[in-house]
Motif scaffolding. Sequence first.
Motif, PDB file in Angstrom:
ATOM      1  N   LEU A   1       3.342  -3.862  -6.143  1.00 37.36           N
ATOM      2  CA  LEU A   1       2.406  -2.805  -5.753  1.00 37.36           C
ATOM      3  C   LEU A   1       1.021  -3.332  -5.411  1.00 37.36           C
ATOM      4  O   LEU A   1       0.184  -2.580  -4.913  1.00 37.36           O
ATOM      5  CB  LEU A   1       2.276  -1.769  -6.877  1.00 37.36           C
ATOM      6  CG  LEU A   1       3.541  -1.008  -7.272  1.00 37.36           C
ATOM      7  CD1 LEU A   1       3.229  -0.028  -8.388  1.00 37.36           C
ATOM      8  CD2 LEU A   1       4.160  -0.305  -6.085  1.00 37.36           C
ATOM      9  N   SER A   2       0.771  -4.598  -5.652  1.00 37.97           N
ATOM     10  CA  SER A   2      -0.544  -5.189  -5.425  1.00 37.97           C
ATOM     11  C   SER A   2      -0.668  -5.706  -3.994  1.00 37.97           C
ATOM     12  O   SER A   2       0.103  -6.566  -3.564  1.00 37.97           O
ATOM     13  CB  SER A   2      -0.779  -6.348  -6.402  1.00 37.97           C
ATOM     14  OG  SER A   2      -1.979  -7.006  -6.081  1.00 37.97           O
ATOM     15  N   VAL A   3      -1.652  -5.182  -3.268  1.00 36.37           N
ATOM     16  CA  VAL A   3      -1.879  -5.593  -1.879  1.00 36.37           C
ATOM     17  C   VAL A   3      -2.294  -7.059  -1.812  1.00 36.37           C
ATOM     18  O   VAL A   3      -1.960  -7.769  -0.870  1.00 36.37           O
ATOM     19  CB  VAL A   3      -2.952  -4.689  -1.229  1.00 36.37           C
ATOM     20  CG1 VAL A   3      -3.299  -5.166   0.165  1.00 36.37           C
ATOM     21  CG2 VAL A   3      -2.470  -3.248  -1.202  1.00 36.37           C
ATOM     22  N   SER A   4      -2.994  -7.524  -2.805  1.00 37.80           N
ATOM     23  CA  SER A   4      -3.499  -8.898  -2.781  1.00 37.80           C
ATOM     24  C   SER A   4      -2.473  -9.929  -3.244  1.00 37.80           C
ATOM     25  O   SER A   4      -2.684 -11.131  -3.086  1.00 37.80           O
ATOM     26  CB  SER A   4      -4.755  -9.004  -3.647  1.00 37.80           C
ATOM     27  OG  SER A   4      -4.443  -8.708  -4.987  1.00 37.80           O
TER      28      SER A   4
ATOM     29  N   PHE B   1       4.183   5.606  -5.348  1.00 42.60           N
ATOM     30  CA  PHE B   1       4.212   5.602  -6.819  1.00 42.60           C
ATOM     31  C   PHE B   1       3.208   6.609  -7.367  1.00 42.60           C
ATOM     32  O   PHE B   1       3.538   7.398  -8.260  1.00 42.60           O
ATOM     33  CB  PHE B   1       3.919   4.199  -7.350  1.00 42.60           C
ATOM     34  CG  PHE B   1       3.538   4.193  -8.811  1.00 42.60           C
ATOM     35  CD1 PHE B   1       4.463   4.531  -9.782  1.00 42.60           C
ATOM     36  CD2 PHE B   1       2.251   3.883  -9.196  1.00 42.60           C
ATOM     37  CE1 PHE B   1       4.109   4.551 -11.125  1.00 42.60           C
ATOM     38  CE2 PHE B   1       1.890   3.896 -10.526  1.00 42.60           C
ATOM     39  CZ  PHE B   1       2.814   4.235 -11.502  1.00 42.60           C
ATOM     40  N   ALA B   2       1.995   6.607  -6.833  1.00 40.12           N
ATOM     41  CA  ALA B   2       0.949   7.516  -7.322  1.00 40.12           C
ATOM     42  C   ALA B   2       1.343   8.977  -7.123  1.00 40.12           C
ATOM     43  O   ALA B   2       1.018   9.835  -7.945  1.00 40.12           O
ATOM     44  CB  ALA B   2      -0.371   7.217  -6.614  1.00 40.12           C
ATOM     45  N   ARG B   3       2.056   9.271  -6.031  1.00 38.67           N
ATOM     46  CA  ARG B   3       2.433  10.658  -5.725  1.00 38.67           C
ATOM     47  C   ARG B   3       3.678  11.132  -6.469  1.00 38.67           C
ATOM     48  O   ARG B   3       3.884  12.332  -6.638  1.00 38.67           O
ATOM     49  CB  ARG B   3       2.688  10.808  -4.229  1.00 38.67           C
ATOM     50  CG  ARG B   3       1.455  10.847  -3.374  1.00 38.67           C
ATOM     51  CD  ARG B   3       1.798  11.258  -1.943  1.00 38.67           C
ATOM     52  NE  ARG B   3       2.695  10.330  -1.294  1.00 38.67           N
ATOM     53  CZ  ARG B   3       2.318   9.346  -0.480  1.00 38.67           C
ATOM     54  NH1 ARG B   3       1.048   9.161  -0.221  1.00 38.67           N
ATOM     55  NH2 ARG B   3       3.208   8.557   0.076  1.00 38.67           N
ATOM     56  N   CYS B   4       4.536  10.219  -6.896  1.00 46.53           N
ATOM     57  CA  CYS B   4       5.857  10.634  -7.395  1.00 46.53           C
ATOM     58  C   CYS B   4       5.823  11.265  -8.784  1.00 46.53           C
ATOM     59  O   CYS B   4       6.749  11.982  -9.152  1.00 46.53           O
ATOM     60  CB  CYS B   4       6.834   9.461  -7.373  1.00 46.53           C
ATOM     61  SG  CYS B   4       6.646   8.297  -8.732  1.00 46.53           S
TER      62      CYS B   4
ATOM     63  N   ARG C   1       0.838  -1.214   0.000  1.00 46.34           N
ATOM     64  CA  ARG C   1       0.000   0.000   0.000  1.00 46.34           C
ATOM     65  C   ARG C   1       0.866   1.255   0.000  1.00 46.34           C
ATOM     66  O   ARG C   1       0.623   2.201  -0.758  1.00 46.34           O
ATOM     67  CB  ARG C   1      -0.930   0.021   1.216  1.00 46.34           C
ATOM     68  CG  ARG C   1      -2.211  -0.732   1.047  1.00 46.34           C
ATOM     69  CD  ARG C   1      -3.207  -0.456   2.173  1.00 46.34           C
ATOM     70  NE  ARG C   1      -2.731  -0.886   3.483  1.00 46.34           N
ATOM     71  CZ  ARG C   1      -2.824  -2.130   3.950  1.00 46.34           C
ATOM     72  NH1 ARG C   1      -3.370  -3.078   3.230  1.00 46.34           N
ATOM     73  NH2 ARG C   1      -2.368  -2.426   5.149  1.00 46.34           N
ATOM     74  N   ALA C   2       1.883   1.264   0.850  1.00 44.07           N
ATOM     75  CA  ALA C   2       2.769   2.435   0.930  1.00 44.07           C
ATOM     76  C   ALA C   2       3.509   2.648  -0.379  1.00 44.07           C
ATOM     77  O   ALA C   2       3.652   3.789  -0.842  1.00 44.07           O
ATOM     78  CB  ALA C   2       3.757   2.257   2.083  1.00 44.07           C
TER      79      ALA C   2
END
Length: 142
Positions: A71-74, A29-32, A23-24
Amino acid sequence: MHQLSLFDDTATRLGDLDAAIARAMRQAFARCGKSKDEIVDAMNAVADRGRFKLTKGNAKALTVATFEKWLSVSERHHIPPTRAINVFCEVVQDYNALRIQLHVHGADIMTPKDKKLRDYGEIVIKDRKTKRDKRKLEEELL
């Protein structure tokens, strides 16, 4: 005696650690503002310069497919190695994935400012102890 929680103990925190790191990393990644390709290329460049591998097994370099699994939580079977988490954090300049690893153990990242504040506090405490010791000696002399 301290009552232990059934929901907040080290084993429980460790059980959720992989998902929390994913998750982190996904949030970082989404913010960078970089693409997956850019991040993977930058991570591989760091690994090349350091002469180490980012992945387990026979893969010579990190691929976008593997990065997406990280990047996948699952995704429970594709966990990034600790070194890869460190490289990722450096590439995106976001250290929350490392912070999460430390929080499991009740620790946190110390920034340079935190270190200066700690050093300052140690000096203040030492100074107070020195003044107290000085007063005791003065009282004994008088």
